[in-house]
Design a protein around this motif. Structure first.
Motif, mmCIF file in Angstrom:
data_model
loop_
_atom_site.group_PDB
_atom_site.id
_atom_site.type_symbol
_atom_site.label_atom_id
_atom_site.label_comp_id
_atom_site.label_asym_id
_atom_site.label_seq_id
_atom_site.Cartn_x
_atom_site.Cartn_y
_atom_site.Cartn_z
ATOM 1 N N GLU A 145 -5.772 6.107 -6.565
ATOM 2 C CA GLU A 145 -4.515 6.445 -5.897
ATOM 3 C C GLU A 145 -3.335 6.416 -6.856
ATOM 4 O O GLU A 145 -2.468 7.295 -6.816
ATOM 5 C CB GLU A 145 -4.256 5.500 -4.724
ATOM 6 C CG GLU A 145 -2.985 5.850 -3.972
ATOM 7 C CD GLU A 145 -2.822 5.096 -2.667
ATOM 8 O OE1 GLU A 145 -1.729 5.185 -2.081
ATOM 9 O OE2 GLU A 145 -3.784 4.426 -2.230
ATOM 10 N N ARG A 149 -0.939 9.597 -7.295
ATOM 11 C CA ARG A 149 0.478 9.539 -6.921
ATOM 12 C C ARG A 149 1.379 9.875 -8.107
ATOM 13 O O ARG A 149 2.465 10.422 -7.934
ATOM 14 C CB ARG A 149 0.830 8.153 -6.394
ATOM 15 C CG ARG A 149 0.068 7.713 -5.152
ATOM 16 C CD ARG A 149 0.438 8.500 -3.935
ATOM 17 N NE ARG A 149 -0.230 7.969 -2.743
ATOM 18 C CZ ARG A 149 -0.559 8.684 -1.689
ATOM 19 N NH1 ARG A 149 -0.293 9.985 -1.662
ATOM 20 N NH2 ARG A 149 -1.152 8.131 -0.646
ATOM 21 N N ASP A 181 -5.354 10.210 0.714
ATOM 22 C CA ASP A 181 -4.948 11.002 1.879
ATOM 23 C C ASP A 181 -6.055 11.959 2.313
ATOM 24 O O ASP A 181 -5.814 13.136 2.622
ATOM 25 C CB ASP A 181 -3.664 11.787 1.582
ATOM 26 C CG ASP A 181 -2.484 10.877 1.291
ATOM 27 O OD1 ASP A 181 -2.493 9.730 1.770
ATOM 28 O OD2 ASP A 181 -1.560 11.314 0.580
ATOM 29 N N ASP A 182 -7.283 11.456 2.311
ATOM 30 C CA ASP A 182 -8.458 12.226 2.727
ATOM 31 C C ASP A 182 -8.794 13.393 1.811
ATOM 32 O O ASP A 182 -9.598 14.252 2.165
ATOM 33 C CB ASP A 182 -8.298 12.747 4.160
ATOM 34 C CG ASP A 182 -8.973 11.835 5.166
ATOM 35 O OD1 ASP A 182 -9.576 10.834 4.750
ATOM 36 O OD2 ASP A 182 -8.896 12.132 6.370
#
Length: 470
Positions: A145, A149, A181-182
Motif C-alpha cells: 500500500e 499510495r 482498494d481491491d
C-alpha cells in the motif's frame, strides 16, 4: 490432510466472506466480515475498450489495449530488477528467464541485490525521488500500500486484463497484501509463515510427542520437561522479528496489533496484555531465553542445537534450519504454532512481493510485466520453493511433481502449507516499519526492566496511536 484455499475468480464476485474476530477494548469480541474481492480482469479491459469506443472509436480502444501489451521489436529491451533476500535464487530465476523466455521476447533482465527488506524499501524510496527506479523490484509483502499510495508502483489490473489473466491461481492462503482498494498492485514472489521447529530427538528422549505440543497449555508442560532435561531454558525467543510476535498475538491472545482499518492500536486490549505477560512469565521461570537483534546470530545457531527444544521462525528457513540441525546430528521437524484458547490460530503471512515500478516507456513497462508474469508462473513458483523453504505462490504449483515430491521428502513444507490456511494480512500502513522498531523496543523493556505489562502496553498503545495519526 487436504488443504483448502479460498479461490476468487475474475468472472464474478464471490459470495463467500472472511470473518475475523478481534477483541474489543473491553475484552469482549467483535466480528467483522470482509467480503471477498471480486476480480474482473476481463471487465477491466472491456471497460477500457467500451469507454474508448464511445469517445473515439475502435482505433482508440486498440491503442489502450496495446499500451499494456508487449510486442517484441528488433532491439533488446534492457530491464533492471532489484532483489531483496535469497539473492542466489533470484539471480538463478533471472538467468533462466534470459536464457529462455527473455530470449524469445528480446528482453534482457539484470538483477541487482539491494539487501534486506528495510534496506530495499529505503533505496526504492530514494530512487523514486531521484527518478532512478528499477523497472521492477522485490520487497516485503506489507509494503504494497505505501508503494502504491506514493505512485512508486503501478496497478497490475490493466496488464493482467490485456494478457487474459486472472488472480485465482494466486489465492494461496491470505493474499490481502497484494491489493490496494481491491486492485492488484503486486504479484506474490515468495510466501512464508511462522512455524515451530521441534527437536524431535529431545521429544523422544522425554517420552513426548515428537511433533511437539499442539496447544499453548501443552507448550508450557513441554518447556518445563525440556528445562529439566537440559538444565536451563531450552528455547530462545528472539523478539527482533516482530512478525513472530504478530503470530503470538493472534494465536495466544486472539488479537491483532492494529484494528481492522489500521487507525488504532490494539495493545491495550486484554489479549495483547496477556500475551506479553505470558512471555515475560516464561522468561522469569527460566523456561525460555528472550534475546534481541544483537544476539540474532546466536539465535539462528541455536535453532539447530541439541539443547534447543523449540524455535519459532519462518518457514522460509526450512532448508537452512533442517540442514543446520542435520549437520549437528539433530533430528528437527516442523510443526504448527500451538493453538490458543478454543483452538484459535493465526499467523501473519510474510515473504515478498514483486512490484512493477512506475518508470520507463510503455514498452519497458509491458516488458517488465512479462518478466513478472514468467517469474510467478507455476514452474518457477515450484522451483523457488524447492530452493528455499518458502511456499509456492500458485495453487497450481502444489500439483507439480517437484512440490509433491518435496512435501513427501520434507514434510515441513506440508506443515507450512497448512499453517498458511490460518494466515492473516500484515499491516500495510505506511508507518509500520517505524512502528515495528518502536513496538519491539517497548515490549522488550517489559521483559528486561520488570515493567508492569498492563501499564506499559497502555502507554505503548498511546505512542502507536500518535504515530498513526501523524
Amino acid at each position: 490432510m487436504p488443504l483448502s484455499f479460498p479461490v476468487r475468480t475474475n468472472s464474478q464476485r464471490t459470495t463467500a466472506s472472511r470473518t475475523t474476530t478481534t477483541p474489543s477494548k473491553k475484552g469482549t469480541t467483535m466480528s467483522s466480515t470482509r467480503s471477498s474481492r471480486g476480480r474482473a480482469r476481463a471487465g477491466v479491459l472491456a471497460s477500457i475498450a467500451l469507454g474508448s469506443v464511445l469517445l473515439s472509436g475502435c482505433t482508440a480502444a486498440n491503442a489502450d489495449a496495446a499500451t499494456y501489451t508487449y510486442e517484441p521489436g528488433e532491439e533488446t529491451v534492457e530491464l533492471e530488477f532489484w532483489t531483496a533476500a535469497v539473492e542466489d535464487v533470484n539471480q538463478e530465476l533471472v538467468d533462466m528467464f534470459n536464457e529462455t523466455r527473455g530470449e524469445e521476447l528480446n528482453i534482457h533482465v539484470t538483477a541487482n541485490y539491494q539487501g534486506d527488506y528495510v534496506e530495499t524499501e529505503q533505496k526504492v524510496n530514494a530512487a523514486a525521488l531521484a527518478d532512478t527506479l528499477p523497472n521492477m523490484f522485490v520487497d516485503e509483502v506489507g509494503m504494497t500500500e505505501r508503494f502504491a499510495r506514493a505512485t512508486t508502483t503501478l496497478n497490475l489490473e490493466p496488464y493482467m486484463a490485456a494478457a487474459g489473466m486472472d488472480d485465482a491461481d494466486f489465492q494461496m492462503g491470505e493474499t490481502d497484501n497484494l491489493y490496494v482498494d481491491d486492485e492488484m498492485y503486486a504479484f506474490p514472489h515468495m510466501r512464508s509463515v511462522p512455524v515451530m521447529y521441534v527437536n524431535q530427538d529431545m521429544m523422544r528422549e522425554l517420552g513426548l510427542k515428537e511433533t511437539g505440543p499442539e496447544t499453548f497449555d501443552e507448550f508450557e508442560d513441554y518447556l518445563e520437561a525440556a528445562h529439566d532435561y537440559v538444565g536451563g531454558p531450552a528455547m530462545i525467543f528472539c523478539d527482533y522479528d516482530f512478525w513472530v510476535m504478530e503470530a503470538l498475538f493472534y494465536s495466544y491472545g486472539g488479537t491483532a496489533v492494529l484494528n481492522d482499518d489500521e487507525t488504532a492500536s490494539m495493545y491495550d486490549t486484554e489479549g495483547a496484555i496477556k500475551t506479553v505477560e505470558w512471555i515475560a512469565d516464561l522468561e522469569d521461570r527460566d523456561l525460555i531465553k528472550v534475546t534481541g537483534a544483537a544476539d540474532v546470530s546466536a539465535f539462528f545457531a541455536a535453532a539447530g542445537s541439541a539443547d534447543t527444544a523449540f524455535t519459532f521462525l519462518s518457514s522460509g528457513g526450512i532448508q537452512s534450519i533442517l540442514g543446520l540441525a542435520a549437520g549437528n546430528g539433530v533430528d528437527v521437524g516442523v510443526s504448527l504454532i500451538p493453538a490458543g484458547e478454543n483452538g484459535q490460530r493465526g499467523v501473519s503471512v510474510g515473504g515478498s512481493n514483486i512490484y512493477l515500478a512506475n518508470t520507463g516507456t510503455d514498452q519497458e513497462k509491458a516488458a517488465a510485466f512479462e518478466f513478472m508474469k514468467w517469474t510467478s508462473d507455476t514452474e518457477q513458483a515450484a522451483y523457488s520453493s524447492s530452493r528455499t523453504g518458502y511456499l509456492p505462490v500458485r495453487l497450481s504449483a502444489l500439483e507439480t511433481d517437484l512440490i509433491k515430491d518435496l512435501m513427501e521428502t520434507t514434510p515441513g513444507y506440508a506443515v507450512a502449507a497448512e499453517q498458511i490456511t490460518f494466515g492473516k494480512p500484515r499491516p500495510m500502513t505506511k508507518a509500520y516499519s517505524e512502528l515495528e522498531d518502536l513496538m519491539t523496543e517497548r515490549i522488550h523493556a517489559i521483559y528486561f526492566d520488570d515493567l508492569d505489562a498492563s501499564e506499559a502496553m497502555s502507554a505503548l498503545a498511546e505512542e502507536v496511536n500518535a504515530v498513526l495519526k501523524r
